[in-house]
Structures are given as C-alpha cells and as structure tokens.
Design an enzyme around this catalytic site. Structure first.
Site, PDB file in Angstrom:
ATOM      1  N   LYS A  78      -6.913  42.625 -34.822  1.00  0.00           N
ATOM      2  CA  LYS A  78      -5.912  43.563 -34.294  1.00  0.00           C
ATOM      3  C   LYS A  78      -6.623  44.831 -33.871  1.00  0.00           C
ATOM      4  CE  LYS A  78      -1.240  43.530 -34.333  1.00  0.00           C
ATOM      5  NZ  LYS A  78      -0.379  42.357 -34.380  1.00  0.00           N
ATOM      6  N   GLY A 181      16.257  47.627 -35.417  1.00  0.00           N
ATOM      7  CA  GLY A 181      15.367  47.735 -34.255  1.00  0.00           C
ATOM      8  C   GLY A 181      15.805  46.775 -33.178  1.00  0.00           C
ATOM      9  N   GLY A 183      14.664  46.475 -29.981  1.00  0.00           N
ATOM     10  CA  GLY A 183      13.693  46.521 -28.882  1.00  0.00           C
ATOM     11  C   GLY A 183      13.474  45.139 -28.296  1.00  0.00           C
ATOM     12  N   VAL A 185      11.894  42.461 -29.397  1.00  0.00           N
ATOM     13  CA  VAL A 185      12.149  41.335 -30.312  1.00  0.00           C
ATOM     14  C   VAL A 185      13.581  41.420 -30.857  1.00  0.00           C
ATOM     15  CG1 VAL A 185      11.495  40.244 -32.486  1.00  0.00           C
ATOM     16  CG2 VAL A 185       9.721  41.117 -30.961  1.00  0.00           C
TER      17      VAL A 185
HETATM   18  C1  PPY Z   1       1.288  39.457 -33.214  1.00  0.00           C
HETATM   19  O1  PPY Z   1       1.881  38.373 -33.317  1.00  0.00           O
HETATM   20  O2  PPY Z   1       1.418  40.356 -34.064  1.00  0.00           O
HETATM   21  C2  PPY Z   1       0.374  39.660 -32.096  1.00  0.00           C
HETATM   22  O3  PPY Z   1      -0.409  40.560 -32.146  1.00  0.00           O
HETATM   23  C3  PPY Z   1       0.499  38.740 -30.927  1.00  0.00           C
HETATM   24  C4  PPY Z   1      -0.765  38.390 -30.228  1.00  0.00           C
HETATM   25  C5  PPY Z   1      -1.395  37.216 -30.502  1.00  0.00           C
HETATM   26  C6  PPY Z   1      -2.525  36.857 -29.832  1.00  0.00           C
HETATM   27  C7  PPY Z   1      -3.064  37.683 -28.904  1.00  0.00           C
HETATM   28  C8  PPY Z   1      -2.447  38.859 -28.653  1.00  0.00           C
HETATM   29  C9  PPY Z   1      -1.286  39.221 -29.296  1.00  0.00           C
END
Ligand code: PPY
Length: 350
Positions: A78, A181, A183, A185
C-alpha cells in the site's frame, strides 16, 4: 518511527520526501510471498508523520491477507501520500508523476491503484510515468474504471452469509441496515441493498451524498453523533478506518458488522469486544476484496464483467462461511479465524 518499523512484520518500506510539495510518500510492501505486491495509493492529510506511516504499514498487511484469502496471486502492499494541510492542488499533477516514477523504478515489485483520496483520473496521471504497474485507470485510457461497485457487491455477498449465520436466512429483505459513508463503495452498496429489499439508513458528511440519498432516494440520514448507537440488524462501515473501538463498540445496537472500509478495528482486542457483545463481525479484508478482484481480473486476467461478479460473490461467500465455521468450532473470533485461514495459504507457498 523506529519502533513502528521494528514491530512491523513486513518486508520493505520505501520512504520519500517530495520537496516541491512537502508531501511524504510511504510505499509499504508487507509480503511478496504470493506474487508482486499490490495495493492502492491513499492520498490525504495526516496530523503527523507517524500516523501516516502507521496507516501504510497496517494497510499493506491487510492487503496481504486480502489476496491470500481470495486466491489471487499477488502480495500485499500500500502507498500513503501524506500531503500537508496547505497542499496546493495545482501541484497535484506533478506530484503524481513523480510518484509514478518511483513505482516505475521498483520495476514490478509493487503495483498500485486507487484508494482513499484518489480517482481513476489520478491513476491515468500516475501511469504516465508508472505504467505498466498501475491499475484502475479510466476506461478512456484503457483501464476498468471505478472499483467501488465491485467492492460493494462483495460486501453485499458477505452480508448475506452473515445473515444466514445469525438469522437463519440469507435474504436481506426487510433487514434494517445502516451504511456509514455513502461514497463510491457505500453509495453502490446502498443501491444493491435497496434492490434486495433492505430498509436502508445512511450517514455521511458530504453535502452531495446527503442530497442524493436523503433527498432523491428518501433514505433516513443519521447524524454523525448517533451513527454508532442506532438500532439496526447490520452496521456497515464504508468510510473510515478504526471505527470499531473501545468507545464505539459498547454503543452498538446491531447483530452484524459488515462493511467495505479497510482496517475497521482500532486494535486487535476490538474483535473480542465485538464477540463479547454478541455481534458477528465479517472481517473487513475478507469481504472488501471485490474491488481488488475487479481491477486485477478485468485489467490483467481478461475476466468478463459476469465472470468477475460470479468470482467476487462466490469467492467471498465460500471463504466467509469457512471462517464463521472455524470461529465457532474453535471458539475464536472471526478475525482470528480469518487470519488462520490466510496464514495457512501464505505458508503453503514457498
Ligand atoms: C484495496 O482493496 O484496499 C486496494 O487497495 C485495491 C487495489 C488492489 C490492487 C491494486 C490496486 C488497488
């Protein structure tokens, strides 16, 4: 910072200070055991350096479990881009291009896509310099677009399994569900839930979402100070992390927590707090993987829309069912059960 990194069980963290904007970039790679690391890029302001780093570290761990449970051959990573409070939006484009260069230099160790504070248009910009390691571009630029609806579909599927477990039937018809939320999702989830006949309430602070769902859809809008204490069957956190904590859990009047937000538990003990209150928790990384499956499946594995929907629904339902059964059989929390299943998959691969 030293203790955060020492206590973290991940592989690599790349930290960069972007001088022109004053932004900090943290790329956290938790595990590449199942494949190259993948995970979204989150861009927002944090009160301090530590909490931004901590967010990246924790989110990359959740991504690892997400992929391990969904059977997709990617590892977990991430990025957090922590922007200063006086961030000049004019400099956004250049910052994203510099970030794309960083991703490019990693040469496929890490793939990214959108997360909080990012859009498909931002992914187009990052991929100008970061291609081919960027998922989630706009359809116009060859991407699959927003992953919000796929994430929502997965959450909906998880709710059905949770309902079967608690109420004896999968149907969401007539269930009182509060979505925190509305948004990309949460908003898509609300639409699915209404189609399924649920009695939906929502909570949001954005004027645009409030107008849409309260005024156009005539849904009850719950104010932020009441969101944890409203009586409902299912509480669905779809916005912030750490909303399940020692302050909020005692207030909850629901039977199930199942939502799309990442890192909903503030600390590991919160899983026990939920269980002690008789609330069934569908672990966030188990049921919010639909977005990642959508991006990778549609962009890298040639899935069709129908194919993707089936895989998201069936994949999440099968794993969640297994987790609920394991938790009951071993008398452990659903979070602990999810971890055990994920760890098993991770350790089965060299
Ligand atoms: C998530 O599901 O939290 C993501 O970050 C989705 C994602 C998965 C793979 C590449 C980029 C984003």
């Amino acid at each position: 910072m030293e203790s955060l990194l020492k206590e973290w069980d991940g592989e690599t963290t790349i930290i960069s200070y972007d001088k022109p904007t004053g932004a900090w970039i943290f790329i956290a790679i938790f595990s590449t055991r199942l494949g190259p690391a993948a995970g979204g890029t989150r861009m927002k302001h944090y009160s301090d350096f530590q909490s931004a780093l901590q967010d990246a570290l924790r989110l990359s761990e959740a991504m690892t479990y997400k992929f391990a449970l969904s059977g997709i051959s990617f590892g977990g990573g991430k990025t957090v881009i922590a922007i200063p409070c006086d961030f000049d939006t004019q400099s956004r484009h250049a910052l994203l291009r510099r970030y794309g260069e960083m991703v490019q230099k990693l040469g496929g160790l890490f793939y990214t896509g959108p997360d909080v504070g990012m859009s498909s248009t931002d992914m187009d910009i990052i991929s100008e310099t970061g291609s081919p390691y960027v998922f989630g571009r706009t359809p116009k630029s060859g991407g699959a677009g927003s992953s919000g609806p796929a994430t929502a579909l997965g959450v909906l599927s998880g709710m059905q399994v949770a309902c079967e477990h608690v109420f004896g039937e999968r149907s969401l018809n007539g269930r009182r569900i509060l979505v925190q939320g509305a948004g990309s999702v949460g908003g898509a989830l609300i639409e699915y839930l209404r189609k399924a006949g649920a009695d939906v309430m929502f909570s949001d602070v954005e004027e645009k979402s409030i107008c849409r769902f309260r005024d156009d859809f005539s849904l009850q809008c719950i104010s932020a100070d009441k969101v944890y204490s409203v009586e409902c069957d299912i509480f669905a956190p779809c916005a912030l992390g750490a909303v399940l904590n020692n302050k909020t859990i005692p207030q909850l009047k629901c039977r199930v927590v199942a939502g799309g937000a990442n890192n909903q538990l503030a600390e590991p003990e919160d899983a026990e707090r939920l269980r002690d209150r008789g609330i069934l928790y569908a672990p966030d990384y188990v049921i919010n993987v639909g977005g990642a499956m959508f991006l990778i499946g549609m962009e890298a594995q040639d899935w069709t829309q129908k194919n993707m929907e089936n895989k998201v629904t069936e994949g999440i339902q099968t794993v969640l069912q297994q987790i609920f059964e394991l938790a009951a059989a071993k008398n452990i929390t659903t979070e602990a059960a999810a971890r055990q299943v994920a760890e098993k998959r991770l350790s089965s691969v060299k």
